[in-house]
Design a protein around this motif. Sequence first.
Motif, PDB file in Angstrom:
ATOM      1  N   GLU B 782       0.816  -1.209   0.000  1.00 45.12           N
ATOM      2  CA  GLU B 782       0.000   0.000   0.000  1.00 45.12           C
ATOM      3  C   GLU B 782       0.841   1.246   0.000  1.00 45.12           C
ATOM      4  O   GLU B 782       0.470   2.256  -0.589  1.00 45.12           O
ATOM      5  CB  GLU B 782      -0.905   0.029   1.242  1.00 45.12           C
ATOM      6  N   LEU B 783       1.949   1.196   0.692  1.00 44.85           N
ATOM      7  CA  LEU B 783       2.839   2.365   0.710  1.00 44.85           C
ATOM      8  C   LEU B 783       3.644   2.468  -0.579  1.00 44.85           C
ATOM      9  O   LEU B 783       3.873   3.545  -1.106  1.00 44.85           O
ATOM     10  CB  LEU B 783       3.786   2.254   1.914  1.00 44.85           C
ATOM     11  N   ASN B 784       4.097   1.323  -0.991  1.00 47.24           N
ATOM     12  CA  ASN B 784       4.995   1.336  -2.163  1.00 47.24           C
ATOM     13  C   ASN B 784       4.309   1.855  -3.408  1.00 47.24           C
ATOM     14  O   ASN B 784       4.957   2.489  -4.262  1.00 47.24           O
ATOM     15  CB  ASN B 784       5.533  -0.058  -2.415  1.00 47.24           C
ATOM     16  N   ALA B 825      -0.373   7.745   0.702  1.00 51.49           N
ATOM     17  CA  ALA B 825       0.655   7.088   1.531  1.00 51.49           C
ATOM     18  C   ALA B 825       0.543   7.516   2.976  1.00 51.49           C
ATOM     19  O   ALA B 825       0.660   6.698   3.908  1.00 51.49           O
ATOM     20  CB  ALA B 825       2.030   7.410   0.974  1.00 51.49           C
ATOM     21  N   VAL B 828      -2.166   5.774   4.879  1.00 48.34           N
ATOM     22  CA  VAL B 828      -1.802   4.403   5.270  1.00 48.34           C
ATOM     23  C   VAL B 828      -0.904   4.401   6.486  1.00 48.34           C
ATOM     24  O   VAL B 828      -1.093   3.651   7.438  1.00 48.34           O
ATOM     25  CB  VAL B 828      -1.123   3.678   4.095  1.00 48.34           C
ATOM     26  N   ILE B 829       0.076   5.314   6.386  1.00 49.70           N
ATOM     27  CA  ILE B 829       1.016   5.345   7.515  1.00 49.70           C
ATOM     28  C   ILE B 829       0.325   5.696   8.824  1.00 49.70           C
ATOM     29  O   ILE B 829       0.585   5.104   9.876  1.00 49.70           O
ATOM     30  CB  ILE B 829       2.152   6.338   7.201  1.00 49.70           C
TER      31      ILE B 829
END
Lengths: 231, 1004
Positions: B782-784, B825, B828-829
């Motif tokens: 999800e971050l990538n 991002a 998500v974090i």
Amino acid sequence: MSQELPIITVVDDDDSVRRALSRLLSASGYTVRTFASARELLADPSPDPDSPGCLLLDVRMPELDGLELQSILKGAGTGTAVVFMTGHGDVQTGVKAMKSGAVDFLLKPFSDEELLDAVNRALALDAETRAERRDLNELTRRAAKLTPREREVGALVVTGRLNKQIAAALGTSEKTIKVHRARVMAKMRATSLADLVRMMEYLDRVRAVGSPGGSASPPPGGFSGDLRATV
Amino acid sequence: MTARHAAHFGVGTTELSAGAERVQRRLPTIHAAFAIFIAYYIGAKIGFVLTPSPTPVSTLWPPNAILLGVLLVARTRAWPVVLLSAFLAHLTIELQSGIPLGMVLGWFVSNAAEALIGAALMRRVIEPPVRFDAVRHVGAFIICAVLIAPFLSSFLDAAFVALNDWSEQGYWEVWSARFFSNVIAILMIVPPIIVWGTGGATERRPFSFARALEATLLVTALLYVCTVVFAAGLWRSEMNPAWLYAPLPLLLWAAVRFGPAGTSMCLLIFALTSIWGAIHGRGPFTDGAMAQRVLSLQLFLIVIAVPLLALTAVVRELSRAGASARNVAGKLNLTLTAAKIFSWDWDVGRNRATWAGCARLFGLDGDEGEITLDRYFELVAPDDRRAVEASITRCIDFDEPLEMEYRVTQPDGSERWALTKGSPVRGRTGRVVHLIGVTVDITDRRMVEALAQEEVLLRESEARLRELADAMPQIVYAADASGEIDYFNRQWYAITDCAPAAAAHEGWAAMIHPADRTACVDAWHESVTLGRPYEHEGRFWSAGTRSYRWHLTRALPVRDESGAIVRWYGTATDIDDQKHIERELRIKEAELLASSGQLERRVADRTRELSAANRTLRDEIRIRHRTEKALRASEERFAQAFRASPDAIAITRHADGRIIEVNERWEELFESRRDDAIGKTLDELHMFADPRERRRIVQAMGSHGFIKDLEVSLCSCKGTEIRGVVSAERVEMAGERCVVATVRDITARRRAEHEIEVQRRELAHLGRVALLGELSGALAHELNQPLTAILANARAAQRMMLRDPLDTAELRAIMDDIVADDRRAGAVISRVRGLIRKGEAEPQLIVSNDVVGDVLDLTRSDLIQRGVTIETRLSASLPLVYADRVQMQQVVLNLMVNACEAMATMPLAERTLLIATDRVGDGVEITVTDRGVGIPGPSLESVFEPFVTSKPHGLGLGLAICRSIVDSMDGRMWATNNEDRGATFHVRLPAAPSAIPALSGMTA
């Protein structure tokens, strides 16, 4: 051989990633076509499979993931140069991907250098693979012309046996052998015994492996004689 | 003969002398009758013999006399028989002689009359038995029997004769003849009859040969003389008439020496012989007519006989008097000797005294003697001599009776006491010539007096002791050596109200309680038998309280010199109160320790062991000591229980709140020595770190008077924080109002609970982290994705910017994309961060559907990777839930991950996951339904247990953690199997306003 411009095919289910990659590759001078899913790609009336290019596949995709797509394409004989990319850092997947013949396995996020490097390698591999195929086709064509007897002789010749011995083995005269030998040389367009040996071995390897590439790649240095010339 | 028949008359012993008693026996009257018949008959015959022929009247007619004698000897009751028998004899005799019946009867009447008159008169005058050794008796006899009776009866006799015309003689002649005949007969015959009939001589003399010889000699001589004089026919008329009196000396001899018995016998002999002689013409009485002769003879006999009888009586009386006097004298001497008295007669002139009696006091032996005055004074003890002399002088000079007590020195040197009483005898001149008197040995008397005095003193002392015994508040008793209790003091009777007589012979045992009776009595017997001091407890009946009260009885034996027990003395003390005290003490102990269960049990054990024996000894101090000791012992045990209790106990005085006592655990817990704590108040020890805690305790104590299991924070004396459960109660100990407080230390427990809570949070956190770990791939992905897009876009933009002209639209699009991706991002974090957060639960009002949405965002790529299709059915009208957002996300996330894993083996088409939210009651229910393999029936509950997992590499903690989270939200979580395939997990949470999840109590 049509010198076409290589097309980079990008398949990723993430829209923004796809867009960004498309932009980047375009800006780097490549021709890009994108698909949101593997299905779309397969459904697409693709250009000539022989057209140069490489694939840039995301591993994790719903329904049909990248690896499965690769194996389908490989089965179809089209997707040779594949670069995988993934958001997960999964070692297992990476190893599997590399084992299946991917050029590279990029971990997102990757820099443009990494990407372009991989792409170039993939294109090179693709070209190489094509050339190899052409060569193999040529050799195979040539080998097809050989009669069975010539094949026999040829097989024995490449073992380094003297004509005398071959004659003895086959139960013919040395002369006949010499004639066969010359014919084999001519048909195969081998310039030297060593050349012939290399060709035979190559063919054998290919037959054994089933496809060119890998262990069945032509010997370094290639074959004397320009196989391409006969294409 | 006569004596024999007299003896046969069965005369009563009371009517005869002692000598006669031996001979008289009751004999059948028939024998007596027969005897008199014979005697009368024989007497009549003799009378006939003695009748001079011409005259009809016998000289001596025995029958009448015999009759009279027998009547005198016999009992009055026997007289009729006697008379009847005599009558029969008379009849026989007279009829034989051919005498007409009329005469016979007449004669009998007159004879009987004579005898009766004589006997009756004698009876009247003289008390039987008649004795001829008494002058009075003899006199009476002479007058009544000898003179009056014949006198009167002769009238009758003569009358009968005249009536029957029997004789030619005149009335008076007949009368006189009869008279004299009867007189002689009576005179001669009755004495022998009586003397021999009453058992012979009234004087007992031992048979002596000399005397028998003398008697024989006398009788022989008399017979000879009488015969010679009267019967032998040797009398010549020329002989001296004095020869008539020849027998007289012999008769005198008989009278003097042989008493009435001898005299009467001799007289009889004399009479018989003389009469016989006279009748037969011999002897001196031969002149004149027969009648005359007879008369003179009769007169002669009468004149001789009467004096002789009188003489013999006088002689006997004199002799008796002499004997009696000698007897008296002898008795007097004996008395004197026995009484250790001697009489003395001091001749003043000659300074010499004669004494008689027992003078052993003065060292004189014998019954009489003489003693000089000097010797007398020598014998008197030196100290008393002067007083003695003075007394004597006073007596002589002033004619006072002499009376003095003084000591006499004995030959062996000892002293005896003498009492001398005397009186002076004056002579013709008026001067004192003699002093007569008696002296008595009064040593014994004095000893007796001294003893008597001692006894008086003893009695007084005894009386005092009795008073003492009665005054004592305890029961005192005494028993003899055999254990028979013979004395109880007043207390016994007062307490038990036992009748005085009822206590004897172990009647006292009735006063003991029936249950104790046998034991007490047996123990008493044992003690008495073995000679061991007696000590026993038993319940005695107390009349005052009308109940049985416990008493302790102790008795000790008293021994004489030989070691033998002579008496037992015992006391019984009321120990009932002590017993009650002990019982109450026991009750108080149990109450005091009611607050601690374990303590109660131990104290109950100890209390049971508490010995019930309180010994009271004679003095009260020991009783108190014993009571104290028992109290101390029970105190000791209580103290031990108190000390050894696993909970801290402190006793404070209610009045001032100062600590009286603490146990060891208290010392440990509050890190203070007992000595330091006692006397201080709780505040001084700084036990309350927080004034609010203090107030809580004080309030609780004030409002209820006790505290039960109140959890408070306290502080040890060294500042260590303590979390404890306090119970306190008001008690009364030794008269003081106290508060007993127990503190059970739960610091460790609370700390442990806190630790557990922390661990749980840690675990939940780790669970989350693990979950995240599982999702890590997806999260990374999800971050990538946005990162890759951002980088590629940026690089593309950079290349594009080298171109000319710039494609600004494209560039703008690129920038927009970059920003969007960046945000993506970031989201998500932040979600990850939120999940990773290891903080405390921060409950807030939550929309359940939002939570589901968050989780779906987080897991999107993972779901894609797993090939799971999501279906949601979220209710629109859900109440708010009061919970921690992250924890809720964790639960939903965990359930989704589990569901995906459950479907991992299913074909792709089958992997559908349904998440639904519904309003249920006044709460929210979230369900996660998969179409996987489902949960085996028995495991529907056990899946929530820790370390239960179907995953080969899983820990199995996920569901356990989720459940604990749901529980802490006051919710419920459970699993069910679907009808067709798969399982459904349900989470039900209460709606927000009324649901405040319980927080753990630790605020530290």
